[in-house]
Every structure is written in C-alpha cells, then in structure tokens.
Design an enzyme around this catalytic site. Structure first.
Site, PDB file in Angstrom:
ATOM      1  N   ASP A  35       0.822  -1.219   0.000  1.00  0.00           N
ATOM      2  CA  ASP A  35       0.000   0.000   0.000  1.00  0.00           C
ATOM      3  C   ASP A  35       0.855   1.269   0.000  1.00  0.00           C
ATOM      4  OD1 ASP A  35      -2.311  -1.585   0.177  1.00  0.00           O
ATOM      5  OD2 ASP A  35      -2.283  -1.547   2.355  1.00  0.00           O
TER       6      ASP A  35
ATOM      7  N   GLU B 206     -11.579  -1.808  -2.612  1.00  0.00           N
ATOM      8  CA  GLU B 206     -10.961  -1.024  -1.542  1.00  0.00           C
ATOM      9  C   GLU B 206      -9.831  -0.184  -2.130  1.00  0.00           C
ATOM     10  OE1 GLU B 206      -9.680  -4.031   1.188  1.00  0.00           O
ATOM     11  OE2 GLU B 206      -8.019  -4.699  -0.066  1.00  0.00           O
TER      12      GLU B 206
END
Length: 323
Positions: free
Chosen positions: A36, A202
């Site tokens: 991420d 997401e």
C-alpha cells in the site's frame, strides 16, 4: 509466402505490445517493504515512500526509480487511537496542505470492521518529525455500512474530501474540515463505488486529469497468496471509473455506474507480475502521470513481505488511463 508470414508475425508482435501491459518501471535499492505505498516528492526533489507495516515504514530516494533507502517508522509509538491494530498501521496516505504534510492511516485488524482512520502532521516529512493527532472521527464498527480503512484525501478548490472503505459496502466518502484534520460536522458518509455481486473493492485513490476525476481502486484478494492463493482472476487488480465531479457519478468505460458493479481494468496480473494493487497516482515532473502500486513477482515469492514496488507511466490520450 515467407513475406506474408513475416508480416503476420510482425503484426502479432505489435498487437501484443499494444494490447498487453507494460512491465513495471525500474526500481533499485529497497524495493520490498512496500505494501500500500504512498508517494510524495518534497520541494528539494527527495521522493518519500510510506507503506503499511513497521508503524508506517518510510523510504526515500532521489528519483521514482530509486535507489530507495529505509529511514525508519513515521509513528514509532504507534497510534493513540484505542483500537486493536494501533501498533500495526495500514494504508498510509500523504498530502501537502499549505506548509504542512498530513499522513492519514488506518487502525484495524484483518477481517474486522472495528476500524478507524487517524492522522499525523509534519513540516518536513522526515522520520522523527511526525505528531500523531489521533482519530479523524471516521470510525466503523460491526453493522455499519462501511469499513474505516484505506484513506485518500482530495482537495477540490479548497474543499477537502476523504475517500475510504473496503469489503463492507466498498468505497465511501466524507467531507473534511479545513484544515482536514477531522470530519466536517455536517458530513455523512456516502457511497461512491460498490459491487453488489462481490463486495471486494478497496484502496480508493482519486486523481484529476483534464476534465475528469478518476477513481482508481483495488479489487480482489489482497494478501496471503503464499498460503491461500485465490482462483485465477481472484487476486488484486487495479480498476478505474471516472466523473466530472470528485464526489460521485463515477462510471466505467462502458458507462456503467461504479456504484452498480461498474469498473474498467487498468492493470492486472501478467507475466511474472501478480496481484497489483494498493495503488496511487502521482504527476511526476520527469515521467508525467504515473501509477504506482505493490505487486508480487512470481519469480521471487508470493509472501506479503516479498511484495515489490511497481510503477508505470499512464497514457490518458483515450480519455481512460492506459499503462
């Protein structure tokens, strides 16, 4: 006849290069420890990469290509938010507002909806300069229509919006106060992307290019490929929808609403690249708009700790991002 077959073969090779995906750009130094990622470039030209784990791992480099060097933890004491996971922070998002850098992060545990989004500030981005401000006021618990993880901030002419969410009714958005430390008092979370068939979206990131706001997001299984590899196509991939507004009305390339299972693939597994996601977009002064993300190199290994840092330039000439 030989010339005919040569021409056909040349056409097939050209078609492959046109319709396939480019391999990730060069990366040197520490190209792992990058789940991420969030990329930002300081005014002195130093690139900073923030990533999940290690109380938000911080790496720096003189260029997007590296060499990347580990500098330490952004929040070495963890978060002041009193929730499970406050020592294992996720999905950082870094933005410059005025002369202050804002670091948004998630406090959660895997597969649990009891989550919160926190924020810290710094004047320089450097390790040792971050002050944790605690919760933004975005909090989820069992039964809510969203999960409070994966924050992304966008500034629209001085109005701030935080987009967030995961597998509980997917991706939502709220208005933030100015400066964007907490949720605006009159704001209620609203949905901007949802797959009613399989709620597995997401990692939202909104990027403005031309007249459109592009909503990039990750879809599929993110993690645990070494112990629980999904069926082919079930792994992470990067999707996009677009709108003339940052706050909704996102549709895919076929015109299908992003709130009604719409979404166009930007990047998916190919060659030895597997499960790209956790993405962001940065308008690089050298390379132009780039898509950055983590991925598994199948020649190296599938473990979460082996995820690599990837980036590609983006071509928006068709009105849709192509890498």
């Amino acid at each position: 006849m030989v010339n005919f077959y040569s021409a056909v073969w040349s056409f097939l090779l050209l078609s492959s290069s046109v319709w396939g995906y480019a391999n990730p750009g060069a990366c040197s130094g520490t190209c792992v420890n990058t789940h991420d990622p969030s990329i930002i470039r300081r005014s002195d030209g130093t690139y900073f990469r923030f990533s999940t784990g290690g109380k938000i791992a911080v790496h720096t480099a003189p260029d997007i290509t590296g060499p990347w060097t580990y500098k330490g933890a952004a929040l070495p004491s963890g978060s002041s938010i009193n929730l499970g996971g406050n020592q294992d922070l996720w999905a950082p998002e870094v933005a410059l507002i005025g002369n202050t850098y804002y670091l948004y992060y998630s406090v959660s545990t895997f597969g649990v909806q009891d989550s919160a989004i926190g924020v810290a500030t710094s004047s320089s981005l450097d390790v040792g300069t971050w002050t944790d401000l605690g919760s933004t006021g975005i909090r989820s618990s069992s039964g809510k229509a969203y999960n409070a993880i994966d924050p992304n901030l966008i500034n629209v002419n001085g109005a701030y919006y935080l987009t967030f969410g995961s597998f509980w009714k997917d991706i939502h958005q709220v208005s933030m106060k100015s400066p964007p430390k907490t949720v605006a008092s009159d704001s209620t979370a609203y949905q901007v992307a949802y797959d009613s068939v399989k709620t597995d979206e997401e990692g939202a990131f909104i990027f403005k290019h031309g007249n459109y706001y592009y909503l990039f997001y990750s879809k599929g299984q993110c993690c645990g490929y070494d112990s629980n590899k999904p069926a082919a196509g079930g792994e992470y991939k990067i999707m996009v929808c677009r709108s003339t507004s940052a706050t909704g009305g996102f549709v895919d390339a076929s015109g299908k609403a992003c709130t009604n299972s719409g979404g166009t693939v930007v990047l998916e597994s190919h060659g030895n690249l597997y499960g790209p996601g956790g993405q962001g977009v940065y308008d690089d002064p050298t390379h132009g708009p780039i898509l950055y993300y983590h991925y598994v190199n199948t020649n190296i290994g599938y473990a979460d700790g082996q995820k690599q840092f990837g980036w590609n330039t983006i071509d928006f000439s068709s009105g849709w991002p192509v890498v």
